[in-house]
Design an enzyme around this catalytic site. Structure first.
Site, mmCIF file in Angstrom:
data_model
loop_
_atom_site.group_PDB
_atom_site.id
_atom_site.type_symbol
_atom_site.label_atom_id
_atom_site.label_comp_id
_atom_site.label_asym_id
_atom_site.label_seq_id
_atom_site.Cartn_x
_atom_site.Cartn_y
_atom_site.Cartn_z
ATOM 1 N N GLY A 168 -5.179 -4.619 7.574
ATOM 2 C CA GLY A 168 -6.195 -3.591 7.770
ATOM 3 C C GLY A 168 -7.235 -3.880 8.828
ATOM 4 N N THR B 288 0.843 -1.206 0.000
ATOM 5 C CA THR B 288 0.000 0.000 0.000
ATOM 6 C C THR B 288 0.876 1.254 0.000
ATOM 7 O OG1 THR B 288 -1.878 -1.040 1.053
ATOM 8 C CG2 THR B 288 -1.584 1.298 1.527
ATOM 9 N N ARG C 224 -14.458 -6.672 0.262
ATOM 10 C CA ARG C 224 -13.711 -6.422 1.507
ATOM 11 C C ARG C 224 -13.098 -5.006 1.463
ATOM 12 N NH1 ARG C 224 -8.189 -4.924 2.770
ATOM 13 N NH2 ARG C 224 -7.720 -5.693 4.839
ATOM 14 N N VAL C 225 -13.253 -4.286 2.557
ATOM 15 C CA VAL C 225 -12.667 -2.948 2.657
ATOM 16 C C VAL C 225 -11.676 -2.962 3.809
ATOM 17 C CG1 VAL C 225 -13.154 -0.510 3.129
ATOM 18 C CG2 VAL C 225 -14.751 -1.854 1.736
ATOM 19 N N GLY C 226 -10.479 -2.442 3.579
ATOM 20 C CA GLY C 226 -9.467 -2.362 4.642
ATOM 21 C C GLY C 226 -9.487 -1.018 5.344
ATOM 22 N N ASP C 227 -8.444 -0.753 6.083
ATOM 23 C CA ASP C 227 -8.358 0.481 6.875
ATOM 24 C C ASP C 227 -7.939 1.702 6.067
ATOM 25 O OD1 ASP C 227 -5.763 -0.901 6.545
ATOM 26 O OD2 ASP C 227 -5.023 0.943 7.483
ATOM 27 N N THR D 229 -0.254 1.462 7.487
ATOM 28 C CA THR D 229 -0.256 0.412 6.473
ATOM 29 C C THR D 229 -0.053 -0.915 7.190
ATOM 30 O OG1 THR D 229 0.798 -0.393 4.451
ATOM 31 C CG2 THR D 229 2.230 0.720 6.023
ATOM 32 N N GLY D 230 -0.602 -1.960 6.620
ATOM 33 C CA GLY D 230 -0.474 -3.266 7.265
ATOM 34 C C GLY D 230 -1.789 -4.010 7.223
HETATM 35 N N1 ASP Z 1 -3.937 -1.832 5.068
HETATM 36 C C1 ASP Z 1 -4.192 -2.353 3.750
HETATM 37 C C2 ASP Z 1 -5.454 -3.178 3.788
HETATM 38 O O1 ASP Z 1 -5.642 -3.928 4.730
HETATM 39 C C3 ASP Z 1 -3.073 -3.148 3.211
HETATM 40 C C4 ASP Z 1 -1.729 -2.454 3.306
HETATM 41 O O2 ASP Z 1 -1.561 -1.502 4.027
HETATM 42 O O3 ASP Z 1 -0.827 -2.867 2.601
HETATM 43 O O4 ASP Z 1 -6.206 -3.118 2.860
#
Ligand code: ASP
Length: 299
Positions: free
Chosen positions: A224, A170, A198-201, A221-222
């Site tokens: 989510g 990301t 699916r929706v992340g953070d 990032t990470g």
């Molecule tokens: N946080 C993002 C998600 O979960 C992925 C990422 O940060 O690489 O969609």
């Protein structure tokens, strides 16, 4: 009052970036940070600089954003992007984008519309069309390495935890302009092989991004789901409000993330005085920062 020099911090994902992929990640972040810093130097606002930087990263196939995003379980990318303005606490986000290569631009247009904060899927794409954004063939966002990865996931036992050790790019940025305005923006294809819808953070206010001129700006990032559960970016800005240093706020955020076995990720922070921090609990995070003290990139 003396102006604080502009500053910018860029991230390109936190995960176990292998040695052969490290140079494009590090160089991509530094290139984007230089582009953003040059904009800030010619008095472009923090908000506009974040859009330019995130677009640059969306266009770079190295990152899981825009072209080159990961594919979901059904074999197509769904893009999420969000942006926040620390001056007025305006927010714009779009999730589940399939036909536009630069969702950060659409997120920015959502931010400008004071009736809206977040749009999803079909409705977000209707909005983008109405605003004149150039549509693309969904196939144009898919690159061969991502298609091949999807084929591998499909034929094997996909384990997201393992995947988090092996790919998660990301992209995002926080910026401070010469007027003291802070902004934060993220863009992502999300997690590999994710459930459709699916929706992340990344595109959610307070979770993946937050900015308040008075205290600071943060992008996460990470993984989510864990970041969302903790509303991590707002937690960081709350800690700054209570007087924590950015280093302390970052360490506390990662301590909260460590509560989950799958709490993997990293964050970037920028304060109103231009202090920049990048911290992560993954083996590596791609990032770069430029400010009055010069350029910084990890080894
Ligand atoms: N946080 C993002 C998600 O979960 C992925 C990422 O940060 O690489 O969609």
């Amino acid at each position: 009052m003396a102006k604080i020099g502009p500053a910018i911090v860029v991230h390109g994902g936190a995960w176990n970036i292998p040695p052969e992929q490290w140079p494009p990640h590090r160089d991509g972040c530094l290139r984007a940070a230089r582009v953003g810093y040059a904009e800030l130097k010619r008095d472009v606002s923090a908000l506009d600089a974040v859009v330019v930087v995130v677009c640059d990263l969306e266009d770079d196939p190295t990152f899981d954003a825009g072209v080159g995003s990961v594919l979901n379980r059904d074999g197509y990318p769904e893009l999420d992007s969000g942006i926040m303005d620390g001056a007025e606490l305006r927010f714009g986000g779009v999730v589940g984008i399939r036909r536009f290569a630069n969702p950060i631009r659409i997120a920015r247009a959502v931010l400008e519309d004071d009736r809206l904060c977040l749009l999803s899927g079909e409705g977000a794409e209707i909005f983008a069309r109405e605003r004149g954004f150039q549509e693309c063939d969904p196939e144009a966002l898919i690159l061969e390495p991502e298609r091949a990865a999807w084929e591998r996931h499909r034929s094997g036992n996909f384990d997201l935890k393992e995947k988090f050790e092996s790919s998660n790019d990301t992209a995002g940025a926080v910026a401070l302009d010469g007027e003291g305005n802070l902004a934060a923006g993220n863009s992502t294809g999300g997690t590999s092989f994710k459930h459709p819808g699916r929706v992340g953070d990344s595109a959610l206010p307070g979770c993946g991004i937050y900015a308040d001129n008075r205290y600071g700006a943060c992008c996460c990032t990470g993984w989510g789901e864990q970041i969302m559960r903790l509303v991590l970016a707002k937690g960081v800005v709350d800690d700054l409000e209570r007087g924590a240093t950015p280093e302390k706020a970052a360490r506390s955020a990662l301590a909260r993330l460590n509560r989950f076995e799958s709490g993997r990720g990293g964050l970037i922070i920028l304060t109103p005085t231009g202090s920049a921090v990048a911290l992560f609990n993954t083996p590596r995070m791609a990032w770069a920062s430029i400010g009055p003290g010069g350029e910084r990139v990890p080894e």
